[in-house]
Scaffold this motif. Structure first.
Motif: not given
Length: 530
Positions: A406-412
């Motif tokens: 679930p971390t392919q598009y992480p929050t900065p």
């Protein structure tokens, strides 16, 4: 330099007309003030530019455009007017009452300040695209990019053979080209001062284009290394140049002193510049052993005296490969930084230091550098700067995750820089440029009281319509064909897509003649499929 020149009426600065031609014959400067800029037969146009624009007391109003002022106090308007009187902006707002002033219909257009280029080598205009594949210095790779390089070819082969008339036509044509693209102000780092005649020709070329400029008095590039410039008077001729050409603050051109750190005895140039009250500029980049020299300056131990230091009067170009010590001192003293992002990436100057600058709270100005390698329009500069910063930051963010759910598009994460926006790079291209050249009291924004350096951009064109975001359209969609009208100090220089008072055909022939001479004198064969 005089007010009539500023108003687009080039004057004879060589004394009598007879003396002008005698001087031109002696120095090789063509008598273009009387000839090359003369337009051919005027075509009939129903929609004419305002008469005698830029003259004292003459008023006109730019009516109904989307106005992006670049001044937070003035604000932006989806539809508004800009009132100009003489050289200056009088008012910005909706439905301005302008009496009997002439009107420019700006409906479907974007009205904004002109772009400001804080570092450009105009003398290289005749060499456009020659070095499209080249890098800065021969790297020993024996490749197409590594063999034909800027240092070996542009500086050591072409630059030493320039005559004053070559300098003149290159400066004039290059200036008109940028003016056509909405770049109203340039810092011309000419680096071609083989003699006082070369210096005067460079200044005259920019003046006669009618644009605003800052004359950067730098060294006699190439020829100084080869010893082929016996007439060289850099840097001591700076006092004569300032007195002759830049004695007034109320003119379109000003002066900067160049002081390259890779030159022996650079301290002399810095001291002359400071004694004359001039800004002092230098290229600061990864090669040429500049980093340790810059570190000494940061500690106040620079120059032959060991006492030279950085100051708020400095403008540094590129700033690639510099230490934390150097950067921190630049921030502390309030020196200016100019980035030429496309060139820095293309020619191996080092990664454009946009993240480093912003991490210290330093906002750069933008610059085009050399047309022998890349275009000198500002749409390219803005897009490239935004693209490289966002690419670097986006990769930082992606690497926080695992590139799989679930971390392919992480929050900065905290501390990751914000992404640059279109408004950011527009500020770099306008107000920051004005600040970088000490001209922010005159230009850089559509502020009442400032001089009217204005561009009108066609937002109804096929590559832009429909208009959904003014900053977005200018940065992400536009190019030089969208620059419809250009105004400098209140005077219309380009009108409805056409440069005024300019015979481009004749100028192009002069530039091509210069190109042919330069290749021949440098011993380089012309090959358009090189």
């Amino acid at each position: 330099m005089c007010r009539l020149c500023d108003e687009g009426k080039p004057q004879n600065h060589f004394g009598s007309r007879r003396n002008f031609f005698k001087t031109a014959a002696a120095t090789g400067v063509a008598a273009t003030a009387f000839d090359l800029l003369a337009a051919g037969p005027a075509a009939a146009h129903e929609d004419r530019e305002p008469e005698e624009s830029g003259r004292h007391g003459r008023r006109y109003v730019i009516r109904g455009g989307a106005v992006m002022s670049m001044d937070p106090k003035v604000g932006d308007f989806a539809q508004a007017d800009v009132l100009v009187e003489g050289r200056k902006i009088v008012a910005v707002g909706r439905s301005l009452h302008a009496g009997g002033a002439a009107e420019i219909d700006a409906r479907g257009r974007i009205v904004m300040p002109g772009f400001i280029d804080t570092h450009h080598h105009l003398f290289e205009t005749a060499l456009r695209s020659f070095l499209a594949d080249g890098i800065l210095i021969n790297d020993g790779s024996n490749t197409r990019s590594g063999n034909t390089t800027y240092f070996e070819y542009i500086l050591l082969k072409f630059a030493p053979v320039y005559r004053p008339q070559d300098v003149y036509i290159n400066e004039l044509f290059g200036s008109l080209s940028q003016l056509d693209a909405g770049v109203t102000t340039v810092h011309d780092i000419s680096q071609i001062h083989h003699s006082p005649q070369h210096s005067d020709a460079a200044i005259q070329g920019v003046i006669e284009s009618g644009r605003r400029g800052v004359f950067g008095y730098f060294e006699s590039a190439g020829a100084a290394i080869l010893g082929t410039n016996p007439g060289n008077q850099y840097p001591s001729d700076a006092a004569r140049i300032k007195k002759q050409w830049f004695s007034s603050s109320d003119q379109l051109m000003t002066m900067v002193m160049g002081g390259e750190l890779y030159l022996p005895a650079y301290e002399k140039a810095w001291k002359i510049g400071r004694e004359l009250g001039l800004q002092v500029a230098a290229h600061v980049l990864s090669p040429f052993g500049i980093r340790p020299i810059f570190d000494l300056l940061a500690q106040g131990k620079g120059g032959d005296s060991g006492t030279l230091g950085l100051g708020p009067d400095n403008l540094f170009v590129h700033m690639t490969g510099m230490s934390d010590l150097g950067w921190k001192r630049v921030k502390e003293v309030g020196a200016q930084v100019s980035l030429a992002v496309p060139i820095e990436m293309n020619m191996r100057h080092g990664m454009p230091p946009i993240l480093k600058a912003l991490s210290l709270g330093i906002e750069p100005s933008l610059s085009t550098d050399v047309e022998c390698t890349l275009t000198a329009d500002f749409f390219t500069q803005m897009r490239a700067t935004m693209n490289v910063q966002r690419a670097l930051v986006n990769q930082m963010v992606l690497e926080q995750g695992t590139l799989s759910p679930p971390t392919q598009y992480p929050t900065p994460a905290a501390g990751v820089p914000d992404l640059l926006t279109t408004r950011d790079v527009l500020r770099y291209a306008t107000m920051n440029g004005a600040k970088g050249l000490r001209l922010d009291h005159k230009i850089g924004s559509l502020t009442p009281g400032k001089e009217a350096d204005i561009i009108i951009l066609d937002a109804s064109a096929i590559n832009v319509a429909p208009l959904n975001s003014v900053p977005g359209a200018v940065v992400s969609l536009m190019e030089r064909s969208n620059v419809e009208t250009v105004i400098i100090a209140g005077k219309v220089r380009k009108w409805k897509g056409r440069l005024l008072d300019t015979n481009l055909g004749r100028l192009r022939t002069q530039l091509e003649d210069s190109r042919d001479y330069l290749f021949s004198a440098a011993g380089i064969a012309q090959d358009v499929f090189r």
